[in-house]
Design a protein around this motif. Structure first.
Motif, PDB file in Angstrom:
ATOM      1  N   ALA A  62       0.838  -1.206   0.000  1.00 39.91           N
ATOM      2  CA  ALA A  62       0.000   0.000   0.000  1.00 39.91           C
ATOM      3  C   ALA A  62       0.873   1.257   0.000  1.00 39.91           C
ATOM      4  O   ALA A  62       0.573   2.233  -0.692  1.00 39.91           O
ATOM      5  N   TRP A  63       1.971   1.243   0.779  1.00 44.56           N
ATOM      6  CA  TRP A  63       2.887   2.384   0.781  1.00 44.56           C
ATOM      7  C   TRP A  63       3.532   2.568  -0.591  1.00 44.56           C
ATOM      8  O   TRP A  63       3.701   3.694  -1.062  1.00 44.56           O
ATOM      9  N   ASP A  64       3.896   1.458  -1.246  1.00 38.94           N
ATOM     10  CA  ASP A  64       4.466   1.565  -2.598  1.00 38.94           C
ATOM     11  C   ASP A  64       3.482   2.245  -3.538  1.00 38.94           C
ATOM     12  O   ASP A  64       3.865   3.127  -4.312  1.00 38.94           O
ATOM     13  N   ARG A  65       2.232   1.845  -3.465  1.00 40.10           N
ATOM     14  CA  ARG A  65       1.210   2.445  -4.328  1.00 40.10           C
ATOM     15  C   ARG A  65       1.010   3.918  -3.995  1.00 40.10           C
ATOM     16  O   ARG A  65       0.873   4.750  -4.894  1.00 40.10           O
ATOM     17  N   LEU A  66       0.999   4.258  -2.700  1.00 38.33           N
ATOM     18  CA  LEU A  66       0.837   5.649  -2.297  1.00 38.33           C
ATOM     19  C   LEU A  66       2.035   6.491  -2.744  1.00 38.33           C
ATOM     20  O   LEU A  66       1.869   7.619  -3.209  1.00 38.33           O
ATOM     21  N   ASP A  67       3.235   5.949  -2.619  1.00 39.92           N
ATOM     22  CA  ASP A  67       4.422   6.670  -3.083  1.00 39.92           C
ATOM     23  C   ASP A  67       4.346   6.945  -4.586  1.00 39.92           C
ATOM     24  O   ASP A  67       4.694   8.047  -5.040  1.00 39.92           O
ATOM     25  N   MET A  68       3.883   5.967  -5.359  1.00 38.05           N
ATOM     26  CA  MET A  68       3.757   6.164  -6.810  1.00 38.05           C
ATOM     27  C   MET A  68       2.713   7.235  -7.134  1.00 38.05           C
ATOM     28  O   MET A  68       2.939   8.091  -7.992  1.00 38.05           O
ATOM     29  N   GLU A  69       1.574   7.187  -6.445  1.00 42.06           N
ATOM     30  CA  GLU A  69       0.529   8.185  -6.680  1.00 42.06           C
ATOM     31  C   GLU A  69       0.996   9.572  -6.244  1.00 42.06           C
ATOM     32  O   GLU A  69       0.727  10.570  -6.918  1.00 42.06           O
ATOM     33  N   THR A  70       1.712   9.644  -5.143  1.00 41.13           N
ATOM     34  CA  THR A  70       2.239  10.921  -4.670  1.00 41.13           C
ATOM     35  C   THR A  70       3.217  11.495  -5.690  1.00 41.13           C
ATOM     36  O   THR A  70       3.139  12.680  -6.036  1.00 41.13           O
ATOM     37  N   ALA A  71       4.126  10.669  -6.199  1.00 39.12           N
ATOM     38  CA  ALA A  71       5.092  11.127  -7.205  1.00 39.12           C
ATOM     39  C   ALA A  71       4.376  11.603  -8.461  1.00 39.12           C
ATOM     40  O   ALA A  71       4.734  12.638  -9.044  1.00 39.12           O
ATOM     41  N   ARG A  72       3.344  10.876  -8.875  1.00 35.34           N
ATOM     42  CA  ARG A  72       2.582  11.270 -10.063  1.00 35.34           C
ATOM     43  C   ARG A  72       1.926  12.636  -9.850  1.00 35.34           C
ATOM     44  O   ARG A  72       1.987  13.516 -10.707  1.00 35.34           O
ATOM     45  N   LEU A  73       1.298  12.809  -8.693  1.00 37.59           N
ATOM     46  CA  LEU A  73       0.641  14.083  -8.407  1.00 37.59           C
ATOM     47  C   LEU A  73       1.646  15.228  -8.295  1.00 37.59           C
ATOM     48  O   LEU A  73       1.398  16.328  -8.788  1.00 37.59           O
ATOM     49  N   LEU A  87      -2.415  19.091  -4.926  1.00 39.78           N
ATOM     50  CA  LEU A  87      -1.680  17.893  -4.498  1.00 39.78           C
ATOM     51  C   LEU A  87      -2.382  17.218  -3.325  1.00 39.78           C
ATOM     52  O   LEU A  87      -2.672  16.023  -3.356  1.00 39.78           O
ATOM     53  N   LEU A  88      -2.678  17.980  -2.296  1.00 37.53           N
ATOM     54  CA  LEU A  88      -3.289  17.388  -1.101  1.00 37.53           C
ATOM     55  C   LEU A  88      -4.743  16.992  -1.336  1.00 37.53           C
ATOM     56  O   LEU A  88      -5.198  15.968  -0.819  1.00 37.53           O
ATOM     57  N   ALA A  89      -5.465  17.764  -2.133  1.00 35.10           N
ATOM     58  CA  ALA A  89      -6.842  17.379  -2.462  1.00 35.10           C
ATOM     59  C   ALA A  89      -6.844  16.086  -3.276  1.00 35.10           C
ATOM     60  O   ALA A  89      -7.684  15.204  -3.062  1.00 35.10           O
ATOM     61  N   GLY A  90      -5.874  15.956  -4.180  1.00 33.83           N
ATOM     62  CA  GLY A  90      -5.772  14.730  -4.970  1.00 33.83           C
ATOM     63  C   GLY A  90      -5.475  13.518  -4.106  1.00 33.83           C
ATOM     64  O   GLY A  90      -6.020  12.434  -4.324  1.00 33.83           O
ATOM     65  N   LEU A  91      -4.622  13.694  -3.114  1.00 32.62           N
ATOM     66  CA  LEU A  91      -4.329  12.587  -2.202  1.00 32.62           C
ATOM     67  C   LEU A  91      -5.507  12.271  -1.288  1.00 32.62           C
ATOM     68  O   LEU A  91      -5.636  11.154  -0.795  1.00 32.62           O
ATOM     69  N   SER A  92      -6.371  13.236  -1.067  1.00 30.52           N
ATOM     70  CA  SER A  92      -7.523  13.042  -0.172  1.00 30.52           C
ATOM     71  C   SER A  92      -8.577  12.122  -0.769  1.00 30.52           C
ATOM     72  O   SER A  92      -9.359  11.529  -0.035  1.00 30.52           O
ATOM     73  N   LYS A  93      -8.598  11.995  -2.072  1.00 28.57           N
ATOM     74  CA  LYS A  93      -9.624  11.176  -2.732  1.00 28.57           C
ATOM     75  C   LYS A  93      -9.640   9.745  -2.222  1.00 28.57           C
ATOM     76  O   LYS A  93     -10.687   9.107  -2.180  1.00 28.57           O
ATOM     77  N   ASP A  94      -8.484   9.237  -1.841  1.00 34.00           N
ATOM     78  CA  ASP A  94      -8.402   7.849  -1.393  1.00 34.00           C
ATOM     79  C   ASP A  94      -8.803   7.650   0.058  1.00 34.00           C
ATOM     80  O   ASP A  94      -8.760   6.536   0.568  1.00 34.00           O
ATOM     81  N   LEU A 129       6.379  14.914   0.875  1.00 31.49           N
ATOM     82  CA  LEU A 129       5.258  15.845   0.702  1.00 31.49           C
ATOM     83  C   LEU A 129       5.611  17.245   1.178  1.00 31.49           C
ATOM     84  O   LEU A 129       5.299  18.229   0.497  1.00 31.49           O
ATOM     85  N   ALA A 130       6.249  17.363   2.320  1.00 28.59           N
ATOM     86  CA  ALA A 130       6.612  18.683   2.845  1.00 28.59           C
ATOM     87  C   ALA A 130       7.543  19.404   1.875  1.00 28.59           C
ATOM     88  O   ALA A 130       7.373  20.608   1.615  1.00 28.59           O
ATOM     89  N   ALA A 131       8.509  18.697   1.303  1.00 26.34           N
ATOM     90  CA  ALA A 131       9.427  19.312   0.341  1.00 26.34           C
ATOM     91  C   ALA A 131       8.685  19.765  -0.915  1.00 26.34           C
ATOM     92  O   ALA A 131       8.935  20.864  -1.439  1.00 26.34           O
ATOM     93  N   ALA A 132       7.757  18.935  -1.398  1.00 24.09           N
ATOM     94  CA  ALA A 132       6.976  19.311  -2.581  1.00 24.09           C
ATOM     95  C   ALA A 132       6.112  20.533  -2.285  1.00 24.09           C
ATOM     96  O   ALA A 132       5.990  21.441  -3.127  1.00 24.09           O
ATOM     97  N   LEU A 133       5.517  20.571  -1.111  1.00 25.89           N
ATOM     98  CA  LEU A 133       4.689  21.727  -0.740  1.00 25.89           C
ATOM     99  C   LEU A 133       5.544  22.977  -0.593  1.00 25.89           C
ATOM    100  O   LEU A 133       5.131  24.070  -1.010  1.00 25.89           O
ATOM    101  N   ASP A 134       6.732  22.847  -0.014  1.00 19.84           N
ATOM    102  CA  ASP A 134       7.628  24.000   0.091  1.00 19.84           C
ATOM    103  C   ASP A 134       7.957  24.562  -1.294  1.00 19.84           C
ATOM    104  O   ASP A 134       8.002  25.784  -1.480  1.00 19.84           O
ATOM    105  N   ARG A 135       8.178  23.677  -2.277  1.00 17.11           N
ATOM    106  CA  ARG A 135       8.441  24.159  -3.645  1.00 17.11           C
ATOM    107  C   ARG A 135       7.228  24.898  -4.198  1.00 17.11           C
ATOM    108  O   ARG A 135       7.370  25.927  -4.853  1.00 17.11           O
ATOM    109  N   CYS A 136       6.041  24.369  -3.942  1.00 16.41           N
ATOM    110  CA  CYS A 136       4.817  25.022  -4.429  1.00 16.41           C
ATOM    111  C   CYS A 136       4.586  26.372  -3.755  1.00 16.41           C
ATOM    112  O   CYS A 136       4.049  27.293  -4.370  1.00 16.41           O
ATOM    113  N   LEU A 137       4.988  26.471  -2.510  1.00 12.47           N
ATOM    114  CA  LEU A 137       4.720  27.691  -1.739  1.00 12.47           C
ATOM    115  C   LEU A 137       5.871  28.690  -1.808  1.00 12.47           C
ATOM    116  O   LEU A 137       5.791  29.760  -1.204  1.00 12.47           O
TER     117      LEU A 137
END
Length: 184
Positions: A62-73, A87-94, A129-137
């Motif tokens: 499950a973590w492997d799948r979540l990591d792949m979806e996170t990278a895709r998003l 990004l976070l809304a997309g991850l919330s769908k699951d 996720l925190a690093a990706a959000l820092d880049r976005c912000l």
């Protein structure tokens, strides 16, 4: 010569994950998994050894799948504050479409927190996720907000569970938009 597998480990672990999502981690006994997979209990014992090892393998999958979806998003969203929300809304769908399914998901979190390997996967995911959000912000030279936004997001999910009005994705978008306005 070993017999060929009728189900790959990935297929089998996906079945176990489906069972866990439907009935909780305690329901994933060798007997229950044998029933849904068509494999014998002894075959499952040969593959995993123990129920705990089967559960760990399932949750690592499950973590492997979540990591792949996170990278895709992360690759798909713009590096803007709106992209952080996407990004976070997309991850919330699951997380489920109703409070009951969200609550069942919390049982998986319990298992992640109990197991050091799973807990480490969660910590690594949070850093990604925190690093990706820092880049976005665009936090260069300012206090990083990514981890704070992650905490806000997880709080949003919890509060939505108590008052599930509308879709979880819409709720997260609204709450995180308000959060970013507050810290801007």
């Amino acid at each position: 010569m070993p017999r060929p597998r009728t189900l790959s480990d990935e297929q089998l672990l996906d079945m176990v994950l489906g069972l866990i999502h439907a009935e909780g981690p305690d329901a994933a006994s060798f007997g229950a998994v044998a029933k849904i997979s068509g494999l014998s209990g002894s075959t499952l014992v040969q593959r995993f050894g123990t129920k705990a090892a089967m559960l760990r393998a399932c949750l690592l999958r499950a973590w492997d799948r979540l990591d792949m979806e996170t990278a895709r998003l992360i690759r798909s969203v713009p590096t803007t504050p709106a992209g952080a929300i996407d990004l976070l809304a997309g991850l919330s769908k699951d997380y489920g479409c109703d409070a009951a399914s969200y609550a069942e998901g919390l049982l998986l979190l319990r298992e992640d927190l109990r197991d050091p390997a799973l807990r480490a996967r969660g910590a690594a995911w949070g850093k990604t996720l925190a690093a990706a959000l820092d880049r976005c912000l665009h936090v260069q030279g300012r206090t990083p907000l990514g981890r704070l936004m992650l905490s806000q997001w997880q709080g949003c999910l919890l509060w939505w569970g108590f008052e599930p009005q509308g879709s979880i994705e819409d709720y997260v978008r609204g709450e995180l938009t308000q959060f970013l306005r507050s810290v801007a």
